[in-house]
Design a protein around this motif. Sequence first.
Motif, short mmCIF file in Angstrom:
data_model
loop_
_atom_site.label_atom_id
_atom_site.label_comp_id
_atom_site.label_asym_id
_atom_site.label_seq_id
_atom_site.Cartn_x
_atom_site.Cartn_y
_atom_site.Cartn_z
N LYS A 116 21.66 -27.37 -21.41
CA LYS A 116 22.12 -26.05 -21.85
C LYS A 116 23.21 -26.16 -22.93
O LYS A 116 23.33 -25.29 -23.77
N PRO A 129 14.11 -26.47 -9.61
CA PRO A 129 15.04 -25.54 -10.26
C PRO A 129 15.58 -26.08 -11.59
O PRO A 129 15.74 -25.32 -12.55
N ALA A 130 15.85 -27.37 -11.65
CA ALA A 130 16.34 -27.97 -12.89
C ALA A 130 15.28 -27.89 -13.98
O ALA A 130 15.58 -27.58 -15.15
N GLU A 151 13.47 -22.32 -19.41
CA GLU A 151 14.12 -21.13 -19.97
C GLU A 151 14.92 -21.47 -21.23
O GLU A 151 14.93 -20.70 -22.19
N ILE A 152 15.57 -22.61 -21.23
CA ILE A 152 16.33 -23.03 -22.41
C ILE A 152 15.39 -23.29 -23.59
O ILE A 152 15.66 -22.87 -24.72
N ARG A 175 12.87 -25.65 -14.15
CA ARG A 175 12.74 -24.24 -14.53
C ARG A 175 13.85 -23.83 -15.49
O ARG A 175 13.62 -23.07 -16.42
N GLU A 176 15.05 -24.33 -15.25
CA GLU A 176 16.17 -24.02 -16.15
C GLU A 176 15.88 -24.58 -17.55
O GLU A 176 16.13 -23.92 -18.56
N GLU A 177 15.34 -25.79 -17.60
CA GLU A 177 14.98 -26.37 -18.91
C GLU A 177 13.92 -25.53 -19.60
O GLU A 177 13.98 -25.34 -20.82
#
Length: 106
Positions: A15, A54-55, A61-62, A57-59
């Motif tokens: 992020k 979850p990690a 979105e980024i 999924r965060e990537e």
Amino acid sequence: MPEHYSTVLADIPFKDRMETYVDLLSKDPEGRLFEALPFGSSSYVGSGEEGFAPAYREEIEIIKSISKSLPEDSCYSYHRKRLDEIVCAKEIEVERERWRSFHESV
């Protein structure tokens, strides 16, 4: 870009790289930097219940945010295509991780 730069970048939280990636890719209309820029992390933090999903999924979105932040110019369509491919690969990783976590918890 020297090869060791990608190793160093992978150690920086993804992020925190977003703005830098948008800037670099915006200045690279040929898309050559895709070979050097890591679109993941060198390590992940997960949970016993969901693993690393979850990690990942965060990537995702980024990466989608990076794609949306690129100039609207048509010469960046290659960039968007590559970023979509990276998102698809990460979505597969999410599913694999969910499957692995589920079967390890049973």
